[in-house]
Design a protein around this motif. Structure first.
Motif, PDB file in Angstrom:
ATOM      1  N   HIS B  29       0.840  -1.191   0.000  1.00  0.00           N
ATOM      2  CA  HIS B  29       0.000   0.000   0.000  1.00  0.00           C
ATOM      3  C   HIS B  29       0.882   1.250   0.000  1.00  0.00           C
ATOM      4  CE1 HIS B  29      -3.096   2.840   1.383  1.00  0.00           C
ATOM      5  NE2 HIS B  29      -3.885   2.032   0.726  1.00  0.00           N
ATOM      6  N   LEU B  30       0.398   2.289  -0.670  1.00  0.00           N
ATOM      7  CA  LEU B  30       1.197   3.497  -0.845  1.00  0.00           C
ATOM      8  C   LEU B  30       1.686   4.063   0.486  1.00  0.00           C
ATOM      9  CD1 LEU B  30       2.018   4.834  -3.421  1.00  0.00           C
ATOM     10  CD2 LEU B  30       0.264   6.546  -3.063  1.00  0.00           C
ATOM     11  N   SER B  31       0.835   3.985   1.517  1.00  0.00           N
ATOM     12  CA  SER B  31       1.232   4.580   2.800  1.00  0.00           C
ATOM     13  C   SER B  31       2.295   3.742   3.497  1.00  0.00           C
ATOM     14  CB  SER B  31       0.006   4.705   3.701  1.00  0.00           C
ATOM     15  OG  SER B  31      -0.474   3.426   3.993  1.00  0.00           O
ATOM     16  N   GLN B  32       2.485   2.478   3.034  1.00  0.00           N
ATOM     17  CA  GLN B  32       3.477   1.634   3.682  1.00  0.00           C
ATOM     18  C   GLN B  32       4.846   1.759   3.035  1.00  0.00           C
ATOM     19  OE1 GLN B  32       1.624  -2.216   3.474  1.00  0.00           O
ATOM     20  NE2 GLN B  32       1.265  -2.213   5.646  1.00  0.00           N
ATOM     21  N   LEU B  33       4.937   2.517   1.960  1.00  0.00           N
ATOM     22  CA  LEU B  33       6.214   2.663   1.276  1.00  0.00           C
ATOM     23  C   LEU B  33       7.203   3.389   2.175  1.00  0.00           C
ATOM     24  CD1 LEU B  33       5.067   3.821  -2.251  1.00  0.00           C
ATOM     25  CD2 LEU B  33       5.781   1.554  -1.555  1.00  0.00           C
ATOM     26  N   ASN B  34       8.458   2.909   2.163  1.00  0.00           N
ATOM     27  CA  ASN B  34       9.479   3.708   2.831  1.00  0.00           C
ATOM     28  C   ASN B  34       9.987   4.751   1.839  1.00  0.00           C
ATOM     29  OD1 ASN B  34      11.503   2.507   1.209  1.00  0.00           O
ATOM     30  ND2 ASN B  34      11.536   0.747   2.577  1.00  0.00           N
ATOM     31  N   SER B  35      10.842   5.650   2.317  1.00  0.00           N
ATOM     32  CA  SER B  35      11.189   6.796   1.475  1.00  0.00           C
ATOM     33  C   SER B  35      11.881   6.366   0.177  1.00  0.00           C
ATOM     34  CB  SER B  35      12.084   7.755   2.265  1.00  0.00           C
ATOM     35  OG  SER B  35      13.038   7.016   2.975  1.00  0.00           O
ATOM     36  N   PHE B  36      12.687   5.309   0.252  1.00  0.00           N
ATOM     37  CA  PHE B  36      13.408   4.837  -0.936  1.00  0.00           C
ATOM     38  C   PHE B  36      12.418   4.361  -2.010  1.00  0.00           C
ATOM     39  CE2 PHE B  36      15.882   1.284  -2.970  1.00  0.00           C
ATOM     40  CZ  PHE B  36      16.625   2.126  -3.757  1.00  0.00           C
ATOM     41  N   GLU B  37      11.447   3.534  -1.585  1.00  0.00           N
ATOM     42  CA  GLU B  37      10.455   3.035  -2.541  1.00  0.00           C
ATOM     43  C   GLU B  37       9.604   4.181  -3.093  1.00  0.00           C
ATOM     44  OE1 GLU B  37       9.572  -1.362  -0.669  1.00  0.00           O
ATOM     45  OE2 GLU B  37       8.768   0.417   0.282  1.00  0.00           O
ATOM     46  N   TYR B  38       9.343   5.128  -2.215  1.00  0.00           N
ATOM     47  CA  TYR B  38       8.534   6.285  -2.611  1.00  0.00           C
ATOM     48  C   TYR B  38       9.236   7.062  -3.718  1.00  0.00           C
ATOM     49  CZ  TYR B  38       5.880  10.604  -1.795  1.00  0.00           C
ATOM     50  OH  TYR B  38       5.092  11.703  -1.919  1.00  0.00           O
ATOM     51  N   ILE B  39      10.551   7.313  -3.494  1.00  0.00           N
ATOM     52  CA  ILE B  39      11.307   8.091  -4.480  1.00  0.00           C
ATOM     53  C   ILE B  39      11.425   7.332  -5.798  1.00  0.00           C
ATOM     54  CG2 ILE B  39      13.627   8.946  -5.013  1.00  0.00           C
ATOM     55  CD1 ILE B  39      13.789   9.695  -2.018  1.00  0.00           C
ATOM     56  N   SER B  40      11.702   6.014  -5.715  1.00  0.00           N
ATOM     57  CA  SER B  40      11.855   5.277  -6.969  1.00  0.00           C
ATOM     58  C   SER B  40      10.542   5.262  -7.744  1.00  0.00           C
ATOM     59  CB  SER B  40      12.358   3.859  -6.709  1.00  0.00           C
ATOM     60  OG  SER B  40      11.491   3.199  -5.844  1.00  0.00           O
ATOM     61  N   GLY B  41       9.429   5.257  -7.026  1.00  0.00           N
ATOM     62  CA  GLY B  41       8.129   5.335  -7.694  1.00  0.00           C
ATOM     63  C   GLY B  41       7.982   6.650  -8.444  1.00  0.00           C
ATOM     64  N   ILE B  42       8.390   7.733  -7.778  1.00  0.00           N
ATOM     65  CA  ILE B  42       8.272   9.055  -8.412  1.00  0.00           C
ATOM     66  C   ILE B  42       9.164   9.131  -9.647  1.00  0.00           C
ATOM     67  CG2 ILE B  42       8.774  11.514  -8.095  1.00  0.00           C
ATOM     68  CD1 ILE B  42       7.869  11.229  -5.250  1.00  0.00           C
ATOM     69  N   VAL B  43      10.413   8.598  -9.509  1.00  0.00           N
ATOM     70  CA  VAL B  43      11.348   8.657 -10.633  1.00  0.00           C
ATOM     71  C   VAL B  43      10.791   7.887 -11.824  1.00  0.00           C
ATOM     72  CG1 VAL B  43      13.621   7.931 -11.422  1.00  0.00           C
ATOM     73  CG2 VAL B  43      13.361   9.060  -9.224  1.00  0.00           C
ATOM     74  N   LEU B  44      10.258   6.693 -11.558  1.00  0.00           N
ATOM     75  CA  LEU B  44       9.665   5.900 -12.643  1.00  0.00           C
ATOM     76  C   LEU B  44       8.614   6.721 -13.381  1.00  0.00           C
ATOM     77  CD1 LEU B  44       9.125   2.262 -11.305  1.00  0.00           C
ATOM     78  CD2 LEU B  44      10.448   2.990 -13.280  1.00  0.00           C
ATOM     79  N   GLY B  45       7.761   7.389 -12.595  1.00  0.00           N
ATOM     80  CA  GLY B  45       6.699   8.200 -13.187  1.00  0.00           C
ATOM     81  C   GLY B  45       7.268   9.355 -14.002  1.00  0.00           C
ATOM     82  N   SER B  46       8.283  10.025 -13.447  1.00  0.00           N
ATOM     83  CA  SER B  46       8.826  11.202 -14.152  1.00  0.00           C
ATOM     84  C   SER B  46       9.519  10.803 -15.448  1.00  0.00           C
ATOM     85  CB  SER B  46       9.826  11.959 -13.278  1.00  0.00           C
ATOM     86  OG  SER B  46       9.549  11.756 -11.944  1.00  0.00           O
ATOM     87  N   VAL B  47      10.270   9.676 -15.399  1.00  0.00           N
ATOM     88  CA  VAL B  47      10.943   9.215 -16.618  1.00  0.00           C
ATOM     89  C   VAL B  47       9.900   8.991 -17.704  1.00  0.00           C
ATOM     90  CG1 VAL B  47      12.217   7.311 -17.642  1.00  0.00           C
ATOM     91  CG2 VAL B  47      12.909   8.207 -15.435  1.00  0.00           C
TER      92      VAL B  47
END
Lengths: 66, 285
Positions: B29-47
């Motif tokens: 779940h999105l709220s369970q992501l730690n900061s590393f997973e959160y950032i990699s998710g954002i990077v994937l989206g931005s790319v």
């Protein structure tokens, strides 16, 4: 209402309870509930047997109401 | 090829690609992501975003970047599953904020939490008095888990020593007027049973919006026609009431008879029925 018919009424209620318990214990999926229901059914059966004897006894004592 | 077609094609391919990557990354779940997973998710989206709207970029670079940003978090997650030390390093550890009812000021300061932040987190947990807390720990995902003191915890059946009948999950047997066969089979019931129960309530299956059966085989329904009142299940309350009535009858007989043998028999059975009611009543409520 004579005592005999009152006891007979109670006897038939007990029979209906026994039947309902049987239906419930067959329907339930839960082992705990099933055991409790079956145990109660056994108790009710004993009561039923006692009452049946009493019904016969009373019908002998009150032959005029038969 | 006009640029708008390129943008269209790129968007569709990247949407499909991104969809599968996020699928493989797992359904945390999105709220369970730690900061590393959160950032990699954002990077994937931005790319994906950059390569969609900018037709000049080399499209293969998008795939290379996304695969790298997928593989590294994926690998980290898999290793973290195996090794506790690695997990502590990547996902972080919980920090104890309150222990034995005492606030750990040093830990608060280390995590950058002000007293107001702590009180806010406690209020989120429905606790307004810090002294009601026995133990509180800040989880790595930023939420505060609180164990209230024994006397501040909600009262449970265990505290009161009440024995409750175990219940299993109810099954939905009719949805939008269609009978669901699998849930029925889970309760070892069949469509005949359902028809009989609906007949007893005097409703037709076409009128049923939703019907659920509990593990004791009691059926509750909701109808399309809200003007029709549906009877609540009465089987169990009726049974309990009949048992109580019979017990009262037996006591009455015991009082009114003059025959000592009959009296003893009535009393014995009344007691038996009383104990039967005591064992069964929690199952019939």
């Amino acid at each position: 209402m004579t005592v005999g018919s009152q006891v007979k009424g109670c006897y038939s209620s007990i029979k209906s309870i026994e039947a309902s318990l049987g239906v419930l214990s067959n329907k339930t999926q839960n082992i705990d509930s099933k055991q409790a229901l079956e145990h109660t059914e056994q108790l009710i059966k004993e009561i039923k047997n006692d009452l049946q004897k009493q019904v016969v006894l009373l019908s002998k004592q009150e032959p005029q109401y038969k | 090829m006009p640029e708008w077609i390129i943008v269209l094609l790129r968007s569709l391919t990247l949407i499909a690609f991104l969809f599968f990557l996020t699928k493989w990354l797992g359904s945390k779940h999105l709220s369970q992501l730690n900061s590393f997973e959160y950032i990699s998710g954002i990077v994937l989206g931005s790319v994906a975003a950059i390569h969609t709207v900018n037709p000049d970029t080399n499209f293969s670079y998008a795939f290379i970047a996304m695969v790298v940003w997928f593989i590294v978090p994926f690998g980290v997650e898999k290793i973290a599953l195996k090794s506790k030390a690695f997990r502590d390093f990547t996902e972080g550890k919980g920090v104890v904020f309150i222990q034995d009812g005492k606030i750990m000021e040093d830990n608060l300061k280390k995590e950058g939490y002000s007293t107001d932040d702590l009180l806010e987190k406690l209020r989120n947990n429905n606790i307004f008095l810090a002294s009601d807390v026995e133990f509180a720990v800040l989880e790595p995902n930023g939420s505060l888990s609180v164990l209230p003191k024994r006397e501040s915890r909600p009262l449970t059946a265990k505290d009161l020593g009440i024995k409750l009948a175990p219940t299993k999950e109810p099954q939905t047997v009719v949805m939008d007027g269609n009978v669901l066969l699998e849930p029925l089979a889970n309760l070892s019931l069949n469509t005949n049973w359902l028809e009989t129960e609906l007949d007893k309530m005097n409703v037709s299956i076409e009128n049923v919006f939703l019907a659920q059966a509990d593990s004791d085989g009691q059926l509750t329904v909701d109808l399309y026609d809200d003007m029709i009142a549906v009877p609540a299940p009465t089987e169990k309350p009726l049974l309990l009431a009949t048992m109580k009535k019979c017990q009262a009858d037996l006591e009455l007989f015991a009082l009114s008879t003059e025959n000592p043998e009959s009296k003893e028999m009535y009393q014995r059975n009344s007691k038996k029925l009383q104990s039967a009611i005591a064992t069964i009543s929690s199952y019939l409520n």
